[in-house]
Write a protein that holds these residues in place. Structure first.
Motif, PDB file in Angstrom:
ATOM      1  N   TYR A  42       0.809  -1.220   0.000  1.00  0.00           N
ATOM      2  CA  TYR A  42       0.000   0.000   0.000  1.00  0.00           C
ATOM      3  C   TYR A  42       0.846   1.277   0.000  1.00  0.00           C
ATOM      4  O   TYR A  42       0.378   2.339  -0.409  1.00  0.00           O
ATOM      5  N   ARG A  43       2.058   1.184   0.473  1.00  0.00           N
ATOM      6  CA  ARG A  43       2.887   2.380   0.702  1.00  0.00           C
ATOM      7  C   ARG A  43       2.988   3.256  -0.556  1.00  0.00           C
ATOM      8  O   ARG A  43       3.321   2.794  -1.631  1.00  0.00           O
ATOM      9  N   GLY A  44       2.686   4.527  -0.376  1.00  0.00           N
ATOM     10  CA  GLY A  44       2.827   5.496  -1.454  1.00  0.00           C
ATOM     11  C   GLY A  44       1.621   5.622  -2.372  1.00  0.00           C
ATOM     12  O   GLY A  44       1.603   6.452  -3.287  1.00  0.00           O
ATOM     13  N   ALA A  45       0.581   4.828  -2.151  1.00  0.00           N
ATOM     14  CA  ALA A  45      -0.606   4.880  -3.005  1.00  0.00           C
ATOM     15  C   ALA A  45      -1.445   6.121  -2.697  1.00  0.00           C
ATOM     16  O   ALA A  45      -1.515   6.574  -1.556  1.00  0.00           O
ATOM     17  N   VAL A  46      -2.080   6.664  -3.732  1.00  0.00           N
ATOM     18  CA  VAL A  46      -2.916   7.859  -3.562  1.00  0.00           C
ATOM     19  C   VAL A  46      -4.376   7.595  -3.889  1.00  0.00           C
ATOM     20  O   VAL A  46      -5.223   8.485  -3.767  1.00  0.00           O
ATOM     21  N   GLY A  47      -4.687   6.375  -4.310  1.00  0.00           N
ATOM     22  CA  GLY A  47      -6.063   6.017  -4.634  1.00  0.00           C
ATOM     23  C   GLY A  47      -6.187   4.510  -4.732  1.00  0.00           C
ATOM     24  O   GLY A  47      -5.181   3.790  -4.799  1.00  0.00           O
ATOM     25  N   ALA A  48      -7.434   4.023  -4.733  1.00  0.00           N
ATOM     26  CA  ALA A  48      -7.626   2.566  -4.772  1.00  0.00           C
ATOM     27  C   ALA A  48      -8.968   2.190  -5.387  1.00  0.00           C
ATOM     28  O   ALA A  48      -9.940   2.959  -5.331  1.00  0.00           O
ATOM     29  N   PHE A  49      -8.983   1.013  -5.979  1.00  0.00           N
ATOM     30  CA  PHE A  49     -10.219   0.350  -6.397  1.00  0.00           C
ATOM     31  C   PHE A  49     -10.377  -0.902  -5.538  1.00  0.00           C
ATOM     32  O   PHE A  49      -9.409  -1.628  -5.320  1.00  0.00           O
TER      33      PHE A  49
END
Length: 218
Positions: free
Chosen positions: A83-90
């Motif tokens: 998850y590290r560094g993610a700015v969005g998700a589905f």
């Protein structure tokens, strides 16, 4: 005056694609990036990612990193690293399999417990009702309620097989990420740090004043 291609501002967005095994995460990514669909895929081991360059508008070019996170339970202990560094998700579920819909809450709670914005709020996430080319066994009202209760930006019906709804879902998430980024900049720039005056030459205080150190961004 429009910026030429080489003068465009560039941003890189890491976006997570989460969900139980067999929900079509890999197919979703492959269809968007390569416009290809295959019936059979091997289950993702750990994580994988694909990159898509996108001319968002005349002034901005976005490099999307779409991270395909394994849905197997044995990899759940590694999600914090992925998850590290993610700015969005589905978060993806299969409309023809009720168990994958029940798994949505687990994935959203895991995401929100391990990755937050500097304001302490969850990163933008969209719920994907995937494989909409098949008959859905989940009532629309139930999906909409879950979407609202878990704080998703929105929910979208998608089909990697028929290439339905994918581009729209991507655009909605990117728009929300850009809005969130702008809001964060406004919020952080509004934090007032008082400027202390330099000590006067005739001051009896022998200690120099220091501005408080800004917190290191994580």
């Amino acid at each position: 005056m429009n910026l030429s291609v080489h003068q465009k501002k560039e941003k890189t967005f890491k976006i997570l694609v989460l969900g139980d095994v067999g929900t079509g995460k890999t197919s979703f990514i492959r269809q968007y990036v390569s416009q290809k669909f295959f019936i059979n895929y091997k289950a993702t081991i750990g994580s994988d990612f694909a990159i898509k360059d996108l001319d968002w508008d005349e002034n901005l070019r976005i490099k999307l990193q779409l991270w395909d996170i394994a849905g197997q339970e044995r990899f759940s202990c590694m999600t914090r690293v992925y998850y590290r560094g993610a700015v969005g998700a589905f978060v993806v579920f299969d409309v023809s399999r009720a168990a994958t819909f029940e798994g949505v809450e687990k994935w959203k709670e895991d995401l929100d417990s391990k990755l937050l914005l500097p304001t302490g709020e969850p990163i933008p996430a969209i719920l994907l009702c995937n494989k909409c080319d098949q008959s859905s066994i989940i009532k629309k009202g139930k999906i909409e309620k879950l979407c609202h209760d878990l704080g998703f930006v929105s929910c979208h019906e998608t089909s990697a097989k028929d290439n339905v709804g994918i581009d729209e879902a991507i655009k909605v998430l990117i728009s929300k990420i850009l809005q969130t980024e702008e809001s964060l900049l406004t919020t952080l720039s509004g934090v007032h740090v008082p400027i202390q005056e330099e000590p006067k030459k005739n001051s009896t205080n022998c200690c120099a004043c220091h501005l408080p150190r800004s917190k290191k961004e994580t």
